[in-house]
Design a protein around this motif. Structure first.
Motif, PDB file in Angstrom:
ATOM      1  N   LYS A  88       0.755  -1.319  -0.006  1.00 59.01           N
ATOM      2  CA  LYS A  88      -0.030   0.133   0.161  1.00 59.01           C
ATOM      3  C   LYS A  88       0.970   1.297   0.107  1.00 59.01           C
ATOM      4  O   LYS A  88       0.496   2.220  -0.309  1.00 59.01           O
ATOM      5  CB  LYS A  88      -0.849  -0.099   1.058  1.00 59.01           C
ATOM      6  CG  LYS A  88      -0.274   0.240   2.527  1.00 59.01           C
ATOM      7  CD  LYS A  88      -1.147   0.106   3.792  1.00 59.01           C
ATOM      8  CE  LYS A  88      -1.906   1.220   3.957  1.00 59.01           C
ATOM      9  NZ  LYS A  88      -1.419   2.330   4.401  1.00 59.01           N
TER      10      LYS A  88
ATOM     11  N   GLN B 231      -3.816  -3.882   0.307  1.00 60.65           N
ATOM     12  CA  GLN B 231      -5.270  -3.289   0.940  1.00 60.65           C
ATOM     13  C   GLN B 231      -6.367  -3.529   0.029  1.00 60.65           C
ATOM     14  O   GLN B 231      -7.368  -3.808   0.431  1.00 60.65           O
ATOM     15  CB  GLN B 231      -5.195  -1.931   1.298  1.00 60.65           C
ATOM     16  CG  GLN B 231      -4.303  -1.466   2.606  1.00 60.65           C
ATOM     17  CD  GLN B 231      -4.303  -2.095   3.868  1.00 60.65           C
ATOM     18  OE1 GLN B 231      -4.432  -3.584   3.924  1.00 60.65           O
ATOM     19  NE2 GLN B 231      -4.866  -1.455   4.945  1.00 60.65           N
TER      20      GLN B 231
ATOM     21  N   ARG C 122     -10.708  -0.424  14.153  1.00 62.51           N
ATOM     22  CA  ARG C 122     -11.098  -0.241  12.641  1.00 62.51           C
ATOM     23  C   ARG C 122     -11.752  -1.482  12.354  1.00 62.51           C
ATOM     24  O   ARG C 122     -12.892  -1.664  12.748  1.00 62.51           O
ATOM     25  CB  ARG C 122      -9.853  -0.028  11.775  1.00 62.51           C
ATOM     26  CG  ARG C 122      -9.980   0.229  10.531  1.00 62.51           C
ATOM     27  CD  ARG C 122      -8.988   0.771   9.690  1.00 62.51           C
ATOM     28  NE  ARG C 122      -7.886  -0.237   9.341  1.00 62.51           N
ATOM     29  CZ  ARG C 122      -6.791  -0.107   8.708  1.00 62.51           C
ATOM     30  NH1 ARG C 122      -6.423   1.097   8.454  1.00 62.51           N
ATOM     31  NH2 ARG C 122      -6.005  -1.091   8.788  1.00 62.51           N
TER      32      ARG C 122
ATOM     33  N   THR D  77       5.867   0.050  10.732  1.00 64.95           N
ATOM     34  CA  THR D  77       7.084   0.658  10.639  1.00 64.95           C
ATOM     35  C   THR D  77       7.550   1.247  12.239  1.00 64.95           C
ATOM     36  O   THR D  77       8.605   1.133  12.646  1.00 64.95           O
ATOM     37  CB  THR D  77       7.325   1.979   9.759  1.00 64.95           C
ATOM     38  OG1 THR D  77       7.158   1.362   8.447  1.00 64.95           O
ATOM     39  CG2 THR D  77       8.618   2.650   9.654  1.00 64.95           C
TER      40      THR D  77
ATOM     41  N   GLN E 229       4.476  -6.781   8.868  1.00 65.73           N
ATOM     42  CA  GLN E 229       3.745  -6.180   7.704  1.00 65.73           C
ATOM     43  C   GLN E 229       4.089  -4.521   7.481  1.00 65.73           C
ATOM     44  O   GLN E 229       3.491  -3.754   6.899  1.00 65.73           O
ATOM     45  CB  GLN E 229       2.272  -6.092   7.541  1.00 65.73           C
ATOM     46  CG  GLN E 229       1.706  -7.226   8.095  1.00 65.73           C
ATOM     47  CD  GLN E 229       0.231  -7.230   7.936  1.00 65.73           C
ATOM     48  OE1 GLN E 229      -0.382  -6.432   8.182  1.00 65.73           O
ATOM     49  NE2 GLN E 229      -0.502  -8.647   7.858  1.00 65.73           N
TER      50      GLN E 229
ATOM     51  N   GLY F 200       5.207  -1.021   5.981  1.00 62.64           N
ATOM     52  CA  GLY F 200       5.228  -0.573   4.571  1.00 62.64           C
ATOM     53  C   GLY F 200       6.036   0.606   4.510  1.00 62.64           C
ATOM     54  O   GLY F 200       6.769   0.618   3.842  1.00 62.64           O
ATOM     55  N   SER F 201       5.906   1.785   5.417  1.00 62.99           N
ATOM     56  CA  SER F 201       6.525   2.934   5.144  1.00 62.99           C
ATOM     57  C   SER F 201       7.892   2.976   5.402  1.00 62.99           C
ATOM     58  O   SER F 201       8.879   4.038   5.070  1.00 62.99           O
ATOM     59  CB  SER F 201       5.972   4.185   6.369  1.00 62.99           C
ATOM     60  OG  SER F 201       4.435   4.062   6.044  1.00 62.99           O
TER      61      SER F 201
ATOM     62  N   TYR G 245       6.922   9.978  10.258  1.00 65.47           N
ATOM     63  CA  TYR G 245       7.673   8.895  10.888  1.00 65.47           C
ATOM     64  C   TYR G 245       8.911   9.297  11.423  1.00 65.47           C
ATOM     65  O   TYR G 245       9.243   9.018  12.620  1.00 65.47           O
ATOM     66  CB  TYR G 245       7.857   7.581   9.746  1.00 65.47           C
ATOM     67  CG  TYR G 245       7.093   6.644  10.246  1.00 65.47           C
ATOM     68  CD1 TYR G 245       6.839   6.015  11.429  1.00 65.47           C
ATOM     69  CD2 TYR G 245       6.330   6.021   9.173  1.00 65.47           C
ATOM     70  CE1 TYR G 245       5.787   4.911  12.038  1.00 65.47           C
ATOM     71  CE2 TYR G 245       5.141   4.940   9.369  1.00 65.47           C
ATOM     72  CZ  TYR G 245       5.236   4.316  10.896  1.00 65.47           C
ATOM     73  OH  TYR G 245       4.220   3.306  11.107  1.00 65.47           O
TER      74      TYR G 245
HETATM   75  C1  PLP Z   1      -2.884  -3.784   7.875  1.00 68.23           C
HETATM   76  C2  PLP Z   1      -1.800  -2.930   7.662  1.00 68.23           C
HETATM   77  N1  PLP Z   1      -0.565  -3.449   7.860  1.00 68.23           N
HETATM   78  C3  PLP Z   1       0.646  -2.782   7.722  1.00 68.23           C
HETATM   79  C4  PLP Z   1       0.553  -1.558   7.211  1.00 68.23           C
HETATM   80  C5  PLP Z   1       1.835  -0.604   7.250  1.00 68.23           C
HETATM   81  O1  PLP Z   1       2.216   0.277   8.143  1.00 68.23           O
HETATM   82  P1  PLP Z   1       3.403   1.166   8.080  1.00 68.23           P
HETATM   83  O2  PLP Z   1       3.167   2.225   6.585  1.00 68.23           O
HETATM   84  O3  PLP Z   1       3.076   2.276   9.232  1.00 68.23           O
HETATM   85  O4  PLP Z   1       4.683   0.470   8.300  1.00 68.23           O
HETATM   86  C6  PLP Z   1      -0.655  -0.845   7.357  1.00 68.23           C
HETATM   87  C7  PLP Z   1      -0.745   0.624   7.205  1.00 68.23           C
HETATM   88  O5  PLP Z   1      -1.612   1.469   7.070  1.00 68.23           O
HETATM   89  C8  PLP Z   1      -1.755  -1.448   7.378  1.00 68.23           C
HETATM   90  O6  PLP Z   1      -2.981  -0.755   7.472  1.00 68.23           O
END
Ligand code: PLP
Length: 379
Positions: A51, A73, A149, A225, A241, A243-244, A252
């Motif tokens: 995402k 997502q 959520r 993150t 998981q 992402g950022s 961040y």
């Molecule tokens: C279900 C889920 N997993 C992992 C992440 C990744 O989070 P981040 O970008 O803060 O690392 C998100 C981010 O919104 C998420 O909705």
């Protein structure tokens, strides 16, 4: 129709047309390597979240470094990832609606596909789509570990839903989705530790309840993150998981790490390159980057190279820089590198990544142009 590419491989940075989404490829490589090394040291699977980047090009780099697959997502993101050669995709979300479910099930003919559920009706609809496509889909039951959520309550509600999944021959119960989004941006490590401690307690309760019911739970997936080190240390999560981390945005950077210092484990790899298009008075400059190229939902962006400059009052196509406290002021026609406040929605505004090598050196040049292949509103 995608927009024209803002540069070509080989171009010096100065020739890139603005506004453009710039990827510092050296920082990107370091961020991917840092998270991969963490996963292998802690013996925990890394399933980065697409995402953030919406790009099979970046997903493939993460997988080459050891990631087990990708999360996303939306079905539209999963479609782009599978088309780009990703063989293992978890949609870490609830998918509702026949059209979307049929598209998801079709993907399971070409890749290993997982999805999340938090309602019996959602399970039934997912099972029907899988049956129609003659495929099997992996399922995680999502539990609410504090985000408020999606997700069922931890414990018996999750067990009941897992049983319902197990009763569907076209679905394979794989475990739990347990992501605590609200914990990610709590500013201190102590606050994040407290939030994740309660998430871990909820996961452990549910894990035990599943075990008592004779239900195997091989996967517990979650973390981002801000907290991945805490879920990894819990002993109960099997998969992270984040992402950022791959880009690191300005929001961040406002977190502090376990040592109380700014969270610098990952470096800023994503920028918007903008041009100063007006200098109406001393101390004020205007850049060609406003709401349509920078997301400000998590706070204002910051400038990389102009300490004291404050980005403010974005309009659709304009951003105003207050330079009164800046000693190194950009002039008319100069380019500035802006660190987005929030990386994911910023990326979603752009068609192209301009991958730059040597951004920290004297001769930054464009090495790669990648499409933001899964951008857009399509779910
Ligand atoms: C279900 C889920 N997993 C992992 C992440 C990744 O989070 P981040 O970008 O803060 O690392 C998100 C981010 O919104 C998420 O909705």
């Amino acid at each position: 129709m995608p927009q024209p590419q803002p540069a070509r491989p080989g171009d010096p940075l100065a020739r890139v047309d603005t506004p453009a989404l710039i990827l510092d490829l050296d920082a990107l490589d370091r961020n991917i390597a840092e998270m991969a090394a963490f996963g292998s040291r802690q013996r925990i699977a890394i399933r980065p979240h697409a995402k953030t980047h919406k790009s099979p090009d970046i997903a493939l780099l993460q997988i080459a470094a050891g990631a087990v697959g990708q999360c996303c997502q939306k079905v539209s993101e999963a479609e782009v990832l599978v088309a780009g050669g990703i063989g293992d995709v978890l949609v870490s979300n609830e998918i509702i609606g026949t059209a979307k479910l049929d598209r998801l099930a079709a993907l399971a003919r070409r890749a290993r596909i997982g999805s999340c559920v938090d309602h019996r009706d959602g399970v039934d609809a997912l099972a029907s789509a899988a049956r129609r496509a003659n495929v099997t889909i992996d399922v995680l039951v999502e539990i609410d570990v504090g985000q408020r959520r999606c997700g069922v309550a931890p414990g018996e509600a999750a067990v009941a839903l897992a049983r319902h999944v197990q009763a569907a021959p076209s679905l394979r119960f794989r475990g739990l989705q347990a992501y605590h989004g609200r914990a990610q941006h709590l500013r201190t490590h102590a606050e994040r530790r407290e939030a994740i401690a309660s998430a871990v307690a909820a996961v452990k309760t549910t894990h035990l309840a599943l075990k008592s019911a004779g239900i195997d739970c091989p996967t517990v997936s979650g973390a981002g993150t801000g907290t991945f080190d805490l879920e990894a240390a819990s002993g109960v999560y099997t998969e992270l998981q984040p992402g950022s981390y791959v880009f690191m945005d300005a929001d961040y950077a406002r977190n502090s790490g376990a040592d109380g210092k700014p969270f610098t484990r990952f470096g800023h790899a994503l920028f918007v390159l903008a041009t100063v298009m007006s200098t109406p008075e001393a101390g004020r400059a205007v850049v060609d980057a406003g709401h349509k190229v920078l997301s400000v939902d998590s706070g204002m962006p910051i400038l990389r190279d102009h300490a004291g400059a404050v980005y403010q009052r974005p309009a659709d196509e304009h951003g105003v820089l207050d330079l009164t406290a800046c000693n190194h002021r950009p002039g008319l026609g100069d380019q500035v590198l802006i660190i987005p406040g929030h990386c994911d929605p910023t990326v979603n505004l752009h068609d192209w990544y301009v991958g730059v090598r040597g951004l920290a050196g004297r001769n930054p040049h464009v090495e790669a142009i990648w499409p933001v292949a899964a951008r857009g509103a399509h779910f």
